[in-house]
Design an enzyme around this catalytic site. Sequence first.
Site, mmCIF file in Angstrom:
data_model
loop_
_atom_site.group_PDB
_atom_site.id
_atom_site.type_symbol
_atom_site.label_atom_id
_atom_site.label_comp_id
_atom_site.label_asym_id
_atom_site.label_seq_id
_atom_site.Cartn_x
_atom_site.Cartn_y
_atom_site.Cartn_z
ATOM 1 N N CYS A 162 0.839 -1.202 0.000
ATOM 2 C CA CYS A 162 0.000 0.000 0.000
ATOM 3 C C CYS A 162 0.875 1.253 0.000
ATOM 4 C CB CYS A 162 -0.930 0.002 1.208
ATOM 5 S SG CYS A 162 -2.057 1.423 1.223
ATOM 6 N N GLY B 22 -8.438 -7.004 -8.691
ATOM 7 C CA GLY B 22 -8.954 -5.999 -7.776
ATOM 8 C C GLY B 22 -10.188 -5.301 -8.294
#
Length: 334
Positions: free
Chosen positions: A104, A239
């Site tokens: 991230c 995703g």
Amino acid sequence: MTTMTTPLPELSRAARLSVAPMMDWTDSHCRVFHRMMSRETLLYTEMVTAPALVRGGVTHLLDFDPSEHPVALQLGGSDPEELAEATRMAVDRGYDEVNLNVGCPSDRVQSGTFGAVLLKDPDLVARCTAAMIRAAGPVEVTVKCRIGVDDQDAEAVLPDFLDRVSDAGVRRFTIHARKAWLQGLSPKENRDIPPLDYPLVHRMKAEWPDLHLSINGGITSLTQAEEHLAAGMDGVMIGRAAYQQPADILLTADSRIFGAADPMRDPGEVALAMIPHIERHLSNGGKLSQVTRHMLGLFAGRPGARHWRRVLSENAHRPDADARLIEDAMAELA
């Protein structure tokens, strides 16, 4: 060197296709919805930080529905002891896997010294995962990472990272085939602007045949997933496409990726199958919109999709909204 755990065969199989952990998206309602369409695909939670669990006591973030199995908890953190304690909490709750976020790129994550910034310190990641593995017992600990950060040479950084962290006992990695730029790009831009390097990730699989490696980033169809699997990857993680066009990705995933029967073949079946879950949620004091916000893309690309989205978006927030809204929205599909 920490003793390596043996991955559960059924979980390694489930990891042939997984839905990525996505902040503000892959909550429990989303995962229940996705599970309606695929019994086989591995589902991931949103990232939960170890400090929030261990120091903040927000253990409700670990709640999930039994129907979600196989389901993995993604943790964020950089303190081995804290991550170990959070891992024990996850194991006690019944998660099938615990994953460490090393990918991230958000400012919030960097300030906590975890996420993609950890690629700069693979030895710390190794210590973290070793502690997590000791705490996890039979539950597998995995890592999701980028190929590098900022001006790092990914060709050198990624192999070194895999070497050090696999020596700590991690046998399964998901690699987002982009660098993360920690300065100058927003998290949203980091999902699109850094170029994809699929060949590098494929080379890593060729060089580490004993590791289970999944590829992530820019994959928007089952056809692309099948191509990566045919080229030798052990798994594919999808995703945004799985969230925004869930029927396109998940309705035929079990047959195409796993050679199993698909539980449902029609988005309308999925919509109706969600009604009991919605009713339980409402009876526990929840709001309809907390579930239906994940269902807006169910009919994406199909006739009436715009009307479906409009009915749910405009009405799910009303105080008297209930599960009948699903049937009302379906009536607009004709």
